[in-house]
Design an enzyme around this catalytic site. Structure first.
Site, PDB file in Angstrom:
ATOM      1  CG  HIS A  70       2.178  -6.931  -1.213  1.00 27.46           C
ATOM      2  ND1 HIS A  70       3.501  -7.301  -1.132  1.00 27.46           N
ATOM      3  CD2 HIS A  70       1.672  -7.045   0.036  1.00 27.46           C
ATOM      4  CE1 HIS A  70       3.791  -7.627   0.117  1.00 27.46           C
ATOM      5  NE2 HIS A  70       2.688  -7.484   0.857  1.00 27.46           N
ATOM      6  CB  CYS A  86       0.488  -8.661   3.122  1.00 28.90           C
ATOM      7  SG  CYS A  86      -0.157  -7.056   3.617  1.00 28.90           S
TER       8      CYS A  86
END
Length: 111
Positions: A70, A86
């Site tokens: 992301h 992440c």
């Protein structure tokens, strides 16, 4: 044109391949030592534009629940080991990657 992604956690780089030819390389942030980015073979399971908050302008969720690639609202973190596992990218890089990947795009995460 099948795409694939290889993430190098030690080098903090994400490589985008098309037909087994590397077409781009991006700097990333990865998980901190207490919440490392998990190595393995996954695929893009979800995509979202403008998910908000810490996810920046794009979210590409992995087949491993709660993990994804992301953007970020903290660009100074790119190049660091600071996430909860992440893969963070500059928003403009995440937006470019988002255009290439589809649901099912393979993702390999290695050291």
């Amino acid at each position: 044109m099948p795409s694939s992604i290889v993430i190098h956690t030690a080098r903090r780089q994400l490589e985008l391949f098309e037909d087994n030819i590397r077409i781009n390389r991006f700097p990333i942030a990865v998980g901190k030592s207490s919440t490392p980015t998990p190595h393995g073979f996954y695929y893009i399971a979800t995509k979202a534009m403008y998910p908000g908050g810490v996810f920046g302008s794009r979210w590409m969720g992995l087949s491993l629940p709660s993990y994804g690639i992301h953007g970020t609202n903290n660009p100074a973190s790119i190049g660091q080991a600071v996430s909860l596992g992440c893969i963070r990218m500059h928003n403009h890089d995440a937006e470019l990657l988002y255009q290439y990947v589809e649901i099912g795009t393979p993702v390999k995460i290695q050291s």
